[in-house]
Design a protein around this motif. Structure first.
Motif, mmCIF file in Angstrom:
data_model
loop_
_atom_site.group_PDB
_atom_site.id
_atom_site.type_symbol
_atom_site.label_atom_id
_atom_site.label_comp_id
_atom_site.label_asym_id
_atom_site.label_seq_id
_atom_site.Cartn_x
_atom_site.Cartn_y
_atom_site.Cartn_z
ATOM 1 N N CYS A 10 -23.847 25.448 -50.132
ATOM 2 C CA CYS A 10 -24.522 24.530 -51.030
ATOM 3 C C CYS A 10 -23.804 23.027 -51.047
ATOM 4 O O CYS A 10 -22.689 23.118 -51.186
ATOM 5 N N ASP A 11 -24.747 22.092 -50.845
ATOM 6 C CA ASP A 11 -24.218 20.783 -50.881
ATOM 7 C C ASP A 11 -25.170 19.976 -52.000
ATOM 8 O O ASP A 11 -26.218 19.700 -51.698
ATOM 9 N N ILE A 12 -24.470 19.664 -53.273
ATOM 10 C CA ILE A 12 -25.484 18.979 -54.211
ATOM 11 C C ILE A 12 -24.565 18.310 -55.162
ATOM 12 O O ILE A 12 -23.426 18.451 -55.301
ATOM 13 N N THR A 13 -25.355 17.221 -55.372
ATOM 14 C CA THR A 13 -24.724 15.976 -56.387
ATOM 15 C C THR A 13 -25.212 16.586 -57.839
ATOM 16 O O THR A 13 -26.465 16.590 -57.910
ATOM 17 N N ILE A 14 -24.394 16.698 -58.818
ATOM 18 C CA ILE A 14 -24.662 16.655 -60.280
ATOM 19 C C ILE A 14 -24.096 15.638 -61.047
ATOM 20 O O ILE A 14 -23.095 15.136 -60.734
ATOM 21 N N SER A 15 -24.635 15.714 -62.472
ATOM 22 C CA SER A 15 -24.044 14.830 -63.366
ATOM 23 C C SER A 15 -22.614 15.627 -64.088
ATOM 24 O O SER A 15 -22.496 16.795 -63.682
ATOM 25 N N ALA A 16 -21.697 14.844 -64.664
ATOM 26 C CA ALA A 16 -20.884 15.598 -65.360
ATOM 27 C C ALA A 16 -21.173 16.804 -66.238
ATOM 28 O O ALA A 16 -20.251 17.645 -66.355
ATOM 29 N N ASP A 17 -22.392 16.577 -66.699
ATOM 30 C CA ASP A 17 -22.657 17.729 -67.482
ATOM 31 C C ASP A 17 -23.757 18.717 -66.740
ATOM 32 O O ASP A 17 -24.383 19.510 -67.302
ATOM 33 N N GLY A 18 -23.713 18.754 -65.498
ATOM 34 C CA GLY A 18 -24.168 19.840 -64.512
ATOM 35 C C GLY A 18 -25.574 19.665 -64.235
ATOM 36 O O GLY A 18 -26.119 20.458 -63.693
#
Length: 206
Positions: A10-18
């Motif tokens: 899995c390769d994904i960008t998320i915010s600091a709150d997920g």
């Protein structure tokens, strides 16, 4: 028959709150209420504003032998296919490999320039993964997202490696990674901080 030996990543960008996207996603605002114009610019600033600083991670994004994504990541069309939507990435998408799109509505494969062909899978995540692994051979399969799709694969114990790109912002609500996923045992393989992101890679114990 030879069993494919590649990993499922899995390769994904998320915010600091997920969150991988905010609420109220539309065609004009594909990332919804993301604190900006809905384009995901803040989440993905590490890729587009500081690419040289993150070259290794960017180069790794599209090295898999096949890819899987959810219908919502592929585009804004909901329900039956009422127009020939071919993704957000133009005529020559960056994947250059088969992409298996999860959907409830059948559609013929869509070849694109540069070696990408979109295949539309209507019989679930296991079928999409079987087809992707066959297409990839001994190369890796990457599950790109969105978070809802990744969560299904995580809950089913089908992800070997989790590559997170954590942007220094919060969204407060939206589509959250790990939502509905049972507790996981993660082994941290590497981490690296940059000006617009922290990259963290985990091995997922299954």
């Amino acid at each position: 028959m030879t069993t494919p030996t590649g990993r499922v990543i899995c390769d994904i960008t998320i915010s600091a709150d997920g969150f991988s996207a905010g609420l109220d996603q539309t065609e004009e605002r594909p990332f919804g209420d993301d604190g900006g114009d809905g384009s995901g610019a803040g989440l993905h600033a590490w890729m587009f504003d500081t690419p040289d600083e993150n070259r290794a991670e960017i180069d790794r994004l599209n090295t898999a032998g096949a890819f899987i994504m959810g219908r919502n990541m592929f585009g804004p069309v909901r329900g039956a296919w009422d127009r020939q939507w071919n993704g957000w990435w133009g005529g020559d998408p960056p994947f250059h490999a088969p992409v298996f799109v999860l959907t409830h509505h059948a559609r013929e494969p869509q070849p694109m320039d540069g070696g990408t062909t979109y295949h539309f899978v209507t019989d679930g995540i296991a079928s999409a993964l079987d087809r992707a692994r066959t297409a990839a051979g001994d190369s890796d399969v990457t599950v790109l997202g969105g978070a809802t799709t990744v969560n299904q694969y995580l809950a089913a114990g089908l992800i070997h490696e989790l590559r997170l790109h954590i942007a220094p912002l919060t969204l407060g609500a939206g589509t959250r990674l790990f939502e509905g996923v049972p507790p996981l045992e993660l082994e941290q393989l590497r981490s690296r901080a940059a000006s617009r992101v922290t990259h963290v890679t985990y091995r997922v114990s299954t």
